[in-house]
Design a protein around this motif. Sequence first.
Motif, PDB file in Angstrom:
ATOM      1  N   LEU A 133      -0.838   6.183 -11.152  1.00 47.78           N
ATOM      2  CA  LEU A 133      -1.796   6.838 -12.053  1.00 47.78           C
ATOM      3  C   LEU A 133      -2.720   7.790 -11.283  1.00 47.78           C
ATOM      4  O   LEU A 133      -3.576   8.449 -11.881  1.00 47.78           O
ATOM      5  N   GLY A 134      -2.571   7.844  -9.962  1.00 49.59           N
ATOM      6  CA  GLY A 134      -3.331   8.810  -9.173  1.00 49.59           C
ATOM      7  C   GLY A 134      -4.585   8.262  -8.518  1.00 49.59           C
ATOM      8  O   GLY A 134      -5.417   9.023  -8.023  1.00 49.59           O
ATOM      9  N   TYR A 135      -4.728   6.936  -8.481  1.00 51.37           N
ATOM     10  CA  TYR A 135      -5.864   6.324  -7.799  1.00 51.37           C
ATOM     11  C   TYR A 135      -5.379   5.581  -6.559  1.00 51.37           C
ATOM     12  O   TYR A 135      -4.220   5.150  -6.494  1.00 51.37           O
ATOM     13  N   SER A 136      -6.275   5.436  -5.600  1.00 47.78           N
ATOM     14  CA  SER A 136      -5.960   4.685  -4.394  1.00 47.78           C
ATOM     15  C   SER A 136      -6.001   3.183  -4.713  1.00 47.78           C
ATOM     16  O   SER A 136      -6.862   2.736  -5.473  1.00 47.78           O
ATOM     17  N   ALA A 137      -5.071   2.418  -4.173  1.00 44.82           N
ATOM     18  CA  ALA A 137      -5.046   0.970  -4.438  1.00 44.82           C
ATOM     19  C   ALA A 137      -4.271   0.260  -3.341  1.00 44.82           C
ATOM     20  O   ALA A 137      -3.270   0.783  -2.831  1.00 44.82           O
ATOM     21  N   ARG A 138      -4.755  -0.915  -2.972  1.00 44.38           N
ATOM     22  CA  ARG A 138      -4.064  -1.745  -1.976  1.00 44.38           C
ATOM     23  C   ARG A 138      -4.031  -3.185  -2.460  1.00 44.38           C
ATOM     24  O   ARG A 138      -5.044  -3.706  -2.932  1.00 44.38           O
ATOM     25  N   ALA A 139      -2.871  -3.813  -2.346  1.00 43.53           N
ATOM     26  CA  ALA A 139      -2.752  -5.231  -2.680  1.00 43.53           C
ATOM     27  C   ALA A 139      -3.108  -6.060  -1.447  1.00 43.53           C
ATOM     28  O   ALA A 139      -2.766  -5.695  -0.320  1.00 43.53           O
ATOM     29  N   HIS A 140      -3.819  -7.164  -1.678  1.00 44.21           N
ATOM     30  CA  HIS A 140      -4.189  -8.092  -0.597  1.00 44.21           C
ATOM     31  C   HIS A 140      -3.648  -9.453  -0.969  1.00 44.21           C
ATOM     32  O   HIS A 140      -4.040 -10.008  -1.996  1.00 44.21           O
ATOM     33  N   TYR A 141      -2.743  -9.969  -0.163  1.00 41.29           N
ATOM     34  CA  TYR A 141      -2.191 -11.287  -0.473  1.00 41.29           C
ATOM     35  C   TYR A 141      -1.889 -12.027   0.813  1.00 41.29           C
ATOM     36  O   TYR A 141      -2.137 -11.496   1.907  1.00 41.29           O
ATOM     37  N   ALA A 142      -1.368 -13.232   0.692  1.00 37.85           N
ATOM     38  CA  ALA A 142      -1.308 -14.151   1.824  1.00 37.85           C
ATOM     39  C   ALA A 142      -0.656 -13.569   3.084  1.00 37.85           C
ATOM     40  O   ALA A 142      -0.867 -14.080   4.167  1.00 37.85           O
ATOM     41  N   ARG A 143       0.136 -12.527   2.957  1.00 36.77           N
ATOM     42  CA  ARG A 143       0.766 -11.996   4.151  1.00 36.77           C
ATOM     43  C   ARG A 143      -0.190 -11.131   4.979  1.00 36.77           C
ATOM     44  O   ARG A 143      -0.121 -11.098   6.207  1.00 36.77           O
ATOM     45  N   ASP A 144      -1.065 -10.407   4.319  1.00 42.38           N
ATOM     46  CA  ASP A 144      -1.881  -9.416   5.017  1.00 42.38           C
ATOM     47  C   ASP A 144      -3.123  -9.050   4.197  1.00 42.38           C
ATOM     48  O   ASP A 144      -3.087  -8.145   3.375  1.00 42.38           O
ATOM     49  N   TYR A 145      -4.201  -9.759   4.468  1.00 44.01           N
ATOM     50  CA  TYR A 145      -5.460  -9.494   3.754  1.00 44.01           C
ATOM     51  C   TYR A 145      -6.329  -8.506   4.523  1.00 44.01           C
ATOM     52  O   TYR A 145      -6.380  -8.532   5.744  1.00 44.01           O
ATOM     53  N   GLN A 146      -7.092  -7.703   3.791  1.00 47.37           N
ATOM     54  CA  GLN A 146      -8.234  -7.010   4.392  1.00 47.37           C
ATOM     55  C   GLN A 146      -9.523  -7.523   3.749  1.00 47.37           C
ATOM     56  O   GLN A 146     -10.609  -7.127   4.145  1.00 47.37           O
ATOM     57  N   GLU A 176       0.828  -1.208   0.000  1.00 48.42           N
ATOM     58  CA  GLU A 176       0.000   0.000   0.000  1.00 48.42           C
ATOM     59  C   GLU A 176       0.859   1.253   0.000  1.00 48.42           C
ATOM     60  O   GLU A 176       2.077   1.178   0.190  1.00 48.42           O
ATOM     61  N   GLY A 177       0.249   2.395  -0.201  1.00 53.11           N
ATOM     62  CA  GLY A 177       0.982   3.649  -0.249  1.00 53.11           C
ATOM     63  C   GLY A 177       0.066   4.761  -0.709  1.00 53.11           C
ATOM     64  O   GLY A 177      -1.104   4.529  -1.007  1.00 53.11           O
ATOM     65  N   GLN A 178       0.606   5.966  -0.721  1.00 58.18           N
ATOM     66  CA  GLN A 178      -0.184   7.119  -1.155  1.00 58.18           C
ATOM     67  C   GLN A 178      -0.263   7.162  -2.678  1.00 58.18           C
ATOM     68  O   GLN A 178       0.743   6.952  -3.338  1.00 58.18           O
TER      69      GLN A 178
END
Lengths: 380, 380
Positions: free
Chosen positions: B185-198, B78-80
């Motif tokens: 590209l200026g959109y919010s995004a978070r990766a979800h994978y086996a280490r830390d899902y939401q 994740e990030g800004q």
Amino acid sequence: MPYQIARYPMDKVKRVSQPTIRIVSEIQQVREDENGYNRAVRGDFGPVVQRERSRFCAKYPLGAVLRGFGEKLAPLMEGQPAQQRAPIPASPEVLSQHIKRVGYFLRADMMGICRLPRYAVYSHDRRGAEVSLDHPNAIVIVIDQDYDTMHRSSGRDWISGSQSHLGYSFAAVTACMLSDYIRRLGYSARAHYARDYQVLIPPLLLWAGIGEHCRLGDSVLNPFLGARFKAAAVTTDMPLAPDQPIDFGLQSFCEQCGRCAEECPARAIPSGGKTLYNGREVWKLDEERCTRFRLTNQRGSSCGRCIKVCPWNKPEGRMHSVARFVARNAPILDRALVRMDSLMYPERETPAPWWFDLEERDGILSPPRVSGREWEEPDA
Amino acid sequence: MPYQIARYPMDKVKRVSQPTIRIVSEIQQVREDENGYNRAVRGDFGPVVQRERSRFCAKYPLGAVLRGFGEKLAPLMEGQPAQQRAPIPASPEVLSQHIKRVGYFLRADMMGICRLPRYAVYSHDRRGAEVSLDHPNAIVIVIDQDYDTMHRSSGRDWISGSQSHLGYSFAAVTACMLSDYIRRLGYSARAHYARDYQVLIPPLLLWAGIGEHCRLGDSVLNPFLGARFKAAAVTTDMPLAPDQPIDFGLQSFCEQCGRCAEECPARAIPSGGKTLYNGREVWKLDEERCTRFRLTNQRGSSCGRCIKVCPWNKPEGRMHSVARFVARNAPILDRALVRMDSLMYPERETPAPWWFDLEERDGILSPPRVSGREWEEPDA
């Protein structure tokens, strides 16, 4: 039901005991800090090239992603091997088979193994530090740069740098994983990839039978991928059985073809014959012109025009198997093959790109602005 | 010459407006800290299971490599987002097409997009912290766990855990890269994978049309991969056009087959019909038995026996296209298909493994020692 593990039938390609280029005298080690990119960093090619070098990877967002990803893998590159060897066979043949299969499990597109020639170890790394590396064996991991993207691109537009970084970063993933695995088995191993090499990759590709030396100079060309790939390596003291170099008729083909030289926007690829360079008879790239173009290309990010236009840049398919057979067995038809390729793959029929043309400047992505010179030519 | 970008022709599979399971009432959000693995960490299944949980990933060296690799990606999750949006089309259709193509460029085996259902967001994460995630869209990234390895394995031997980690780690690579790209590209995004899902992955796979709910319970089965895959997700506020769920006749097929239930060494898969669970009519896995077996399997690392024996676990090939057609169009022949599968793929013809059986204990790799019980059964 047979199931092909390796994607390409490299086991069907003719093997030879020596690479197909003439080696005339002992090949000397080279310094990594003297390659084009590192000379550009130092300012050897002037302030414009130096400035463009610093934004080379960040210039296009997908390239920045891939390059940034590779950087995160640094802690996995090297480490101490397990103190105790795993109870596994010590046979080089068994271990080679195993290591290649692990590489395919870890999603490599092609694998090869060779002895590590002394001349393939840099004498000094990119920071100018002396390299000491005594691993006897090298494992190479090849990643395809994606045929469809190459097909849609000019090879010198905005996706260009990302195609390279794709290959570099995924080869790094597999190399780092594989080196970690070998260390856990109790052998010494180091991954070498675009972030931090101690070895030159092209000689390893040559000796491991991934490809033959080609007109592009320091690149190696594969019969199934052309030059549309990047590779990383793992060097190790694990006992391994080397593969042999291959001969698929490329020396005669490149002699007859020369399309890469015609199409090179930097005129960095020789259109004539081979010359003697560091003990070998090779086509010698003008590294300064090539580096300058890739760093200062105003109409795209980096450049791989030579990879794009090479007749060996093809997808899998029966017709191309026939062409490969002809190139191998009837060098007299090489020119006809090149002409047929131009007819079958006319560039005016390039399908639409899937990427967006964007250029990063001061942290903002904008439509690319073309201004001034096309590139920073040395004597312009 | 047409060139298939996505490896599997998911565009040929019938799309439907709702998943093929009956949704009876509102589905409630669940807590990640209440899943089997996290309950095992806490000691809910006793001290033996708790101890085995801590060495679960390190138990086999290749699994340890893959799992350790995934951990390194945490900073990319994740990030800004960039402060300024990139000048690209805002059309959800154009952006969906683009994002999927980027995913394939980044070496995903299959991609899908859906709206993020509220019930697919965990109410609390594995640390027990409340989850706040308001992204409207989810992108799923699917990675094949390697047919040849599955073919050679019993599904519950020493390579078993590594097959899962392979899927988890490579899905994580693509998800992290893709989320980084979307943020640039200026959109919010978070990766979800086996280490830390939401988020819970299976509902996303269902809504994004990757597969149908199957007898394995909380898994989703794909017509080309069976359950032989792992997935990661990227959630985002980028405007995207969702895919639709698929219907390839699986509800009838799983009803008739039941081979996974017969073969499950933990007897965790129901052999009977569906039951009502959290608002849906589903086959409900006994999560405690499944988790206990995977963590304490004495004759291997983890378990995926159900994935192995499932008749949908097949390589690409024309014969399997015919079988898929029959399963879709003539459910009356489902039993015949299952019987034919047993005849065509007899398990006694399993080819030799390519991996070494090894077990890590106190930092040393040894030949596995089988002692005591086969696994820590709850009431044994």
